[in-house]
Write a protein that holds these residues in place. Structure first.
Motif, PDB file in Angstrom:
ATOM      1  N   GLY A   1     -24.149  26.697  20.485  1.00  0.00           N
ATOM      2  CA  GLY A   1     -22.927  26.801  21.318  1.00  0.00           C
ATOM      3  C   GLY A   1     -23.250  27.283  22.526  1.00  0.00           C
ATOM      4  O   GLY A   1     -23.007  28.438  23.051  1.00  0.00           O
TER       5      GLY A   1
ATOM      6  N   ASN B   1     -20.633  21.516  29.775  1.00  0.00           N
ATOM      7  CA  ASN B   1     -21.542  22.585  29.721  1.00  0.00           C
ATOM      8  C   ASN B   1     -23.218  22.478  29.535  1.00  0.00           C
ATOM      9  O   ASN B   1     -23.845  22.953  30.222  1.00  0.00           O
ATOM     10  CB  ASN B   1     -21.256  23.149  28.360  1.00  0.00           C
TER      11      ASN B   1
ATOM     12  N   PHE C   1     -15.268  28.615  16.351  1.00  0.00           N
ATOM     13  CA  PHE C   1     -15.065  27.514  16.328  1.00  0.00           C
ATOM     14  C   PHE C   1     -15.362  26.824  15.330  1.00  0.00           C
ATOM     15  O   PHE C   1     -14.805  25.469  15.029  1.00  0.00           O
ATOM     16  CB  PHE C   1     -15.762  26.817  17.645  1.00  0.00           C
TER      17      PHE C   1
END
Ligand SMILES: C[S@@+](CC[C@H](N)C(=O)[O-])C[C@H]1O[C@@H](n2cnc3c(N)ncnc32)[C@H](O)[C@@H]1O
Length: 239
Positions: free
Chosen positions: A37, A64, A110
């Motif tokens: 992540g 991202n 998450f």
């Protein structure tokens, strides 16, 4: 106090935390790191730049990864980082585990924490290092207005004590654990405030702008910092 005006971290654990993890792991140019992540890629770029190690940086968001790629080019470390826009829950790195696995900025929440910790363990080399940061509740008595901002039906946060139990169960031995200092939060919200000016991408959405403005307001004006903290941990794989 904002101590890093140029931070691209989207969590209160910033550059110092990534560097501390790397120093515990004694990274060298021969080392391999997984950034779970990676967000905007500040952690991956910082480690590649400082230690010349090889980094695999994974994030579920294409947007991202695109930003992280440009940041790596800007910092002249793109040749050291392999980027992947994919869901970590479908990934498997167990055949080539890493010297250091980073899970900064609540990615474990998450992924659901036990699952995230179990995958991190499989992807860490024997006696290798794992570092993560995540939001925790500091007390049981959290005012509703603060709780509503940081918790919802999906996210129920852990405490330092419950994380300690989960880490031991997942085969990690804690080597260092702290709450991120106030400056970490200030750097994070300074970055978020900059991104709230975005006219395209994730932060361009009016609902996201409103949600972040509210979070910042609750954190400072309603003193949310008394009830929520950001846990940073460096651990070693022991089994
Ligand atoms: C709060 S951000 C932290 C980013 C970065 N590590 C940092 O500290 O700045 C969490 C990141 O996890 C990513 N993420 C969430 N679930 C994921 C999943 N299942 N697979 C890969 N990335 C995921 C999000 O897209 C987001 O960029």
């Amino acid at each position: 106090m904002v101590t890093d005006l140029h931070s691209n971290y989207s969590s209160p654990a910033g550059r110092e935390c990534s560097l501390a993890a790397a120093r515990f792991a004694l990274l060298t140019p021969a080392s391999r790191v997984l950034d779970m992540g990676c967000g905007y890629g500040d952690g991956a770029s910082n480690l590649a730049r400082e230690f010349r190690c090889k980094v695999t940086a994974v994030d579920i968001s294409e947007e991202n990864i695109e930003f992280a790629r440009s940041l790596a080019v800007e910092r002249s470390v793109s040749h050291l980082i392999t980027f992947a826009a994919s869901n970590l829950l479908n990934a498997d790195f167990s055949k080539e585990p890493f010297d250091l696995v980073l899970a900064e900025g609540g990615v474990l929440s998450f992924m659901t924490r036990e699952k995230g910790l179990s995958l991190a363990n499989q992807w860490t080399a024997p006696r290798g290092w794992f570092a993560f940061s995540d939001l925790v509740l500091l007390t049981e008595k959290v005012p509703d207005e603060v709780k509503r901002i940081f918790e919802d039906e999906k996210y129920h946060y852990e405490t330092e004590a419950s994380y300690r139990t989960m880490l031991a169960a997942a085969g990690f031995d804690i080597q260092f654990l702290c709450l991120v200092p106030q400056s970490g939060w200030d750097n994070y919200y300074a970055h978020m405030a900059r991104r709230l000016e975005d006219e395209k991408g994730f932060f361009a959405d009016k609902r996201i702008k409103l949600a972040f403005h509210k979070e910042i307001d609750v954190f400072y004006r309603l003193e949310g910092f008394r009830y929520v903290g950001y846990l940073f941990c460096i651990a070693r794989k022991v089994r």
